[in-house]
Design an enzyme around this catalytic site. Structure first.
Site, PDB file in Angstrom:
ATOM      1  CG  HIS A   1     -76.934 -52.571 -51.447  1.00 13.39           C
ATOM      2  ND1 HIS A   1     -76.870 -53.571 -52.378  1.00 13.39           N
ATOM      3  CD2 HIS A   1     -78.211 -52.102 -51.492  1.00 13.39           C
ATOM      4  CE1 HIS A   1     -78.046 -53.703 -52.972  1.00 13.39           C
ATOM      5  NE2 HIS A   1     -78.888 -52.823 -52.447  1.00 13.39           N
TER       6      HIS A   1
HETATM    7  C1  UD1 Z   1     -81.444 -47.958 -52.406  1.00 10.45           C
HETATM    8  C2  UD1 Z   1     -82.775 -48.699 -52.431  1.00 10.45           C
HETATM    9  C3  UD1 Z   1     -82.511 -50.192 -52.522  1.00 10.45           C
HETATM   10  C4  UD1 Z   1     -81.608 -50.524 -53.691  1.00 10.45           C
HETATM   11  C5  UD1 Z   1     -80.344 -49.688 -53.635  1.00 10.45           C
HETATM   12  C6  UD1 Z   1     -79.561 -49.929 -54.887  1.00 10.45           C
HETATM   13  C7  UD1 Z   1     -84.625 -47.632 -51.181  1.00 10.45           C
HETATM   14  C8  UD1 Z   1     -85.419 -47.678 -49.944  1.00 10.45           C
HETATM   15  N1  UD1 Z   1     -83.552 -48.450 -51.216  1.00 10.45           N
HETATM   16  O1  UD1 Z   1     -80.780 -48.345 -51.218  1.00 10.45           O
HETATM   17  O2  UD1 Z   1     -83.746 -50.867 -52.720  1.00 10.45           O
HETATM   18  O3  UD1 Z   1     -81.274 -51.884 -53.642  1.00 10.45           O
HETATM   19  O4  UD1 Z   1     -80.697 -48.298 -53.549  1.00 10.45           O
HETATM   20  O5  UD1 Z   1     -78.238 -49.561 -54.776  1.00 10.45           O
HETATM   21  O6  UD1 Z   1     -84.924 -46.895 -52.075  1.00 10.45           O
HETATM   22  N2  UD1 Z   1     -75.103 -42.775 -50.616  1.00 10.45           N
HETATM   23  C9  UD1 Z   1     -74.023 -42.074 -51.058  1.00 10.45           C
HETATM   24  N3  UD1 Z   1     -73.959 -41.716 -52.357  1.00 10.45           N
HETATM   25  C10 UD1 Z   1     -74.906 -42.026 -53.273  1.00 10.45           C
HETATM   26  C11 UD1 Z   1     -76.029 -42.745 -52.815  1.00 10.45           C
HETATM   27  C12 UD1 Z   1     -76.117 -43.111 -51.493  1.00 10.45           C
HETATM   28  O7  UD1 Z   1     -73.115 -41.761 -50.284  1.00 10.45           O
HETATM   29  O8  UD1 Z   1     -74.778 -41.679 -54.451  1.00 10.45           O
HETATM   30  C13 UD1 Z   1     -75.161 -43.198 -49.189  1.00 10.45           C
HETATM   31  C14 UD1 Z   1     -75.804 -42.151 -48.299  1.00 10.45           C
HETATM   32  O9  UD1 Z   1     -75.119 -42.197 -47.073  1.00 10.45           O
HETATM   33  C15 UD1 Z   1     -77.201 -42.701 -48.103  1.00 10.45           C
HETATM   34  C16 UD1 Z   1     -76.991 -44.202 -48.158  1.00 10.45           C
HETATM   35  O10 UD1 Z   1     -75.938 -44.396 -49.103  1.00 10.45           O
HETATM   36  O11 UD1 Z   1     -77.790 -42.288 -46.914  1.00 10.45           O
HETATM   37  C17 UD1 Z   1     -78.201 -44.965 -48.587  1.00 10.45           C
HETATM   38  O12 UD1 Z   1     -78.714 -44.485 -49.826  1.00 10.45           O
HETATM   39  P1  UD1 Z   1     -80.267 -44.675 -50.216  1.00 10.45           P
HETATM   40  O13 UD1 Z   1     -80.472 -44.289 -51.629  1.00 10.45           O
HETATM   41  O14 UD1 Z   1     -81.122 -44.050 -49.192  1.00 10.45           O
HETATM   42  O15 UD1 Z   1     -80.489 -46.218 -50.045  1.00 10.45           O
HETATM   43  P2  UD1 Z   1     -79.648 -47.432 -50.607  1.00 10.45           P
HETATM   44  O16 UD1 Z   1     -79.103 -48.187 -49.448  1.00 10.45           O
HETATM   45  O17 UD1 Z   1     -78.715 -46.963 -51.650  1.00 10.45           O
HETATM   46  N1  UDP Z   2     -73.599 -52.754 -60.220  1.00 10.00           N
HETATM   47  C1  UDP Z   2     -72.637 -51.962 -60.860  1.00 10.00           C
HETATM   48  N2  UDP Z   2     -71.510 -51.632 -60.142  1.00 10.00           N
HETATM   49  C2  UDP Z   2     -71.288 -52.058 -58.873  1.00 10.00           C
HETATM   50  C3  UDP Z   2     -72.275 -52.858 -58.249  1.00 10.00           C
HETATM   51  C4  UDP Z   2     -73.432 -53.174 -58.951  1.00 10.00           C
HETATM   52  O1  UDP Z   2     -72.795 -51.582 -62.008  1.00 10.00           O
HETATM   53  O2  UDP Z   2     -70.251 -51.712 -58.306  1.00 10.00           O
HETATM   54  C5  UDP Z   2     -74.816 -53.090 -60.961  1.00 10.00           C
HETATM   55  C6  UDP Z   2     -75.106 -54.563 -61.072  1.00 10.00           C
HETATM   56  O3  UDP Z   2     -74.403 -55.109 -62.177  1.00 10.00           O
HETATM   57  C7  UDP Z   2     -76.613 -54.597 -61.240  1.00 10.00           C
HETATM   58  C8  UDP Z   2     -77.073 -53.407 -60.415  1.00 10.00           C
HETATM   59  O4  UDP Z   2     -75.926 -52.584 -60.226  1.00 10.00           O
HETATM   60  O5  UDP Z   2     -76.962 -54.377 -62.593  1.00 10.00           O
HETATM   61  C9  UDP Z   2     -77.601 -53.861 -59.085  1.00 10.00           C
HETATM   62  O6  UDP Z   2     -77.828 -52.739 -58.290  1.00 10.00           O
HETATM   63  P1  UDP Z   2     -77.783 -52.773 -56.700  1.00 10.00           P
HETATM   64  O7  UDP Z   2     -77.064 -53.979 -56.245  1.00 10.00           O
HETATM   65  O8  UDP Z   2     -77.262 -51.452 -56.276  1.00 10.00           O
HETATM   66  O9  UDP Z   2     -79.326 -52.793 -56.310  1.00 10.00           O
HETATM   67  P2  UDP Z   2     -80.455 -53.918 -56.261  1.00 10.00           P
HETATM   68  O10 UDP Z   2     -80.431 -54.681 -57.529  1.00 10.00           O
HETATM   69  O11 UDP Z   2     -80.179 -54.765 -55.063  1.00 10.00           O
HETATM   70  O12 UDP Z   2     -81.694 -53.131 -56.051  1.00 10.00           O
END
Ligand code: UD1
Ligand code: UDP
Length: 384
Positions: free
Chosen positions: A220
């Site tokens: 991601h």
């Molecule tokens: C964010 C965090 C990242 C973390 C990740 C965990 C920042 C800068 N990044 O990244 O550090 O590892 O969350 O998962 O805060 N979207 C949906 N539905 C949702 C959420 C997101 O469709 O419920 C899509 C949207 O198109 C959005 C994109 O995902 O623009 C990115 O979401 P965003 O929360 O901005 O950043 P992440 O890549 O999720």
């Molecule tokens: N996770 C989850 N379902 C998924 C993918 C990840 O519950 O489909 C959990 C995972 O077990 C871990 C957390 O989400 O506890 C990690 O989050 P993510 O990878 O979104 O973000 P990061 O840790 O890189 O910030």
């Protein structure tokens, strides 16, 4: 009674917050009251709601519903919303987790109102400011009053940046005289707590997987999803491994990645993975389902921070689809290999772990009681 406001918003923070809320509920309910604010950074059912019921996290008292946007717009909306809530709630401290935009927003809003910031998962560094998370975590650490780092290397990073391990007797701990702690990792608390319960999930059966005979992958990070060459190189490697090993690879796909697959994968990679029934691309799964997958995967490939560590907690080898990691001990100890988004390096790492199956798993992340320790220290510093 100590009153804290906890900021959550992105999936990993919701998960981490479960450990602290559980500790408060079970051991500190007469000393700490917690007000939870959900920024709404993640909002899909399977990125947010699913965790509250499954992990017994209290329903947020405030929902900002900020949702997606550019870094500036998203963070600014969160700061404005959190500021209003802090004016109303007047907490003794604000708790933030990790390194997302929700973390930064909480830290900025509270520190400017002179509300002490408690940063859980402090001190981690990738030394790569191309990552938005690196900027968020550095800024947050430097306005925090209590910094709880999960690892030895986190402690070293903070000391290198001028934080002091000890203060002269009588020093008042505040944002100018912050206190740093090596607390262990609240994610380890959670993995221990939920490991057995995860066995009740039917995800392996539903996906027709046999224990130990499949791989698990998550992708991601923006620098992987947003660059065609990188995203294609990763998916190419997954496709090759699945076909050559005749093994299923499960990919619970983050919505960010799901939305970009069509446009950002090279046509030949996209068509090959579409015709490969061994690549099981599924929507994000619940935490218990994820643990069930992690426990029984033979190898885990990921660019997630949390998933790297959970691979370790469940004693699985990990291939890190990044150019560096904050969890350096995993690499130094041979539990994980950094491959970046490089097909050849990913295949080589996979072959390495096929041959080297005896890995050691020292207690890098504490004793499973990090949340209790954090609660105790918050009470010691802030309770009136
Ligand atoms: C964010 C965090 C990242 C973390 C990740 C965990 C920042 C800068 N990044 O990244 O550090 O590892 O969350 O998962 O805060 N979207 C949906 N539905 C949702 C959420 C997101 O469709 O419920 C899509 C949207 O198109 C959005 C994109 O995902 O623009 C990115 O979401 P965003 O929360 O901005 O950043 P992440 O890549 O999720
Ligand atoms: N996770 C989850 N379902 C998924 C993918 C990840 O519950 O489909 C959990 C995972 O077990 C871990 C957390 O989400 O506890 C990690 O989050 P993510 O990878 O979104 O973000 P990061 O840790 O890189 O910030």
């Amino acid at each position: 009674m100590l009153k804290i406001v906890t900021i959550i918003g992105a999936r990993p923070q919701i998960i981490k917050a479960a450990a602290l809320s559980r500790s408060i509920r079970e051991r500190f309910s007469s000393q700490i009251s917690e007000v939870i604010v959900h920024t709404g950074q993640h909002y899909d059912e399977n990125m947010s709601n699913v965790f509250f019921s499954e992990m017994n996290i209290p329903t947020p008292h405030h929902q900002l519903d900020v949702r997606s946007g550019s870094h500036g717009k998203q963070t600014a909306a969160m700061i404005a919303g959190i500021e209003e809530i802090l004016l109303q709630e007047k907490p003794d401290a604000l708790v933030v987790y990790g390194d997302t935009n929700s973390t930064l927003a909480g830290a900025v809003a509270a520190s400017k109102m002179h509300i002490p910031v408690v940063h859980i998962e402090a001190g981690l560094r990738s030394f790569n400011k191309q990552m938005p998370e690196e900027i968020n975590r550095i800024l947050c650490d430097h306005v925090s009053t209590l910094l709880f780092t999960p690892t030895d290397s986190g402690m070293k990073n903070l000391l290198n940046e001028g934080f002091k391990a000890e203060h002269p007797a009588g020093t008042k701990i505040d944002a100018d005289h912050p206190q740093i702690y090596h607390s262990g990792d609240v994610m380890y608390d959670n993995s221990l707590y939920f490991a057995e319960l995860a066995e009740s999930k039917n995800i392996l059966k539903n996906l027709q997987l046999s224990k130990g005979d499949f791989l698990l992958a998550t992708i991601h990070r923006d620098y992987n999803t947003d660059h065609k060459e990188r995203l294609s190189a990763i998916f190419d490697a997954l496709d090759i491994i699945a076909r050559s090993e005749n093994k299923a690879i499960v990919l619970p796909l983050h919505p960010r990645t799901a939305k970009l697959l069509e446009t950002n994968l090279y046509a030949n990679v996209l068509s090959s993975l579409r015709s490969n029934p061994l690549l099981k691309i599924i929507p994000p799964v619940s935490f218990l389902e994820m643990i069930a997958l992690e426990k029984h995967a033979s190898v885990i490939l990921t660019d997630s921070g949390g998933v790297q560590k959970e691979a370790f907690f469940f004693q699985r080898p990990c291939i890190i689809l990044r150019s560096e990691t904050e969890w350096v001990e995993l690499v130094e100890n041979g539990n994980a290999i950094i491959t970046d988004a490089d097909t050849e390096r990913i295949l080589k790492a996979y072959n390495h772990f096929k041959e080297h199956t005896k890995l050691a798993f020292p207690a890098f992340y504490g004793d499973g009681r990090a949340a209790d320790f954090i609660c105790g220290e918050m009470i010691r510093h802030f309770a009136k």
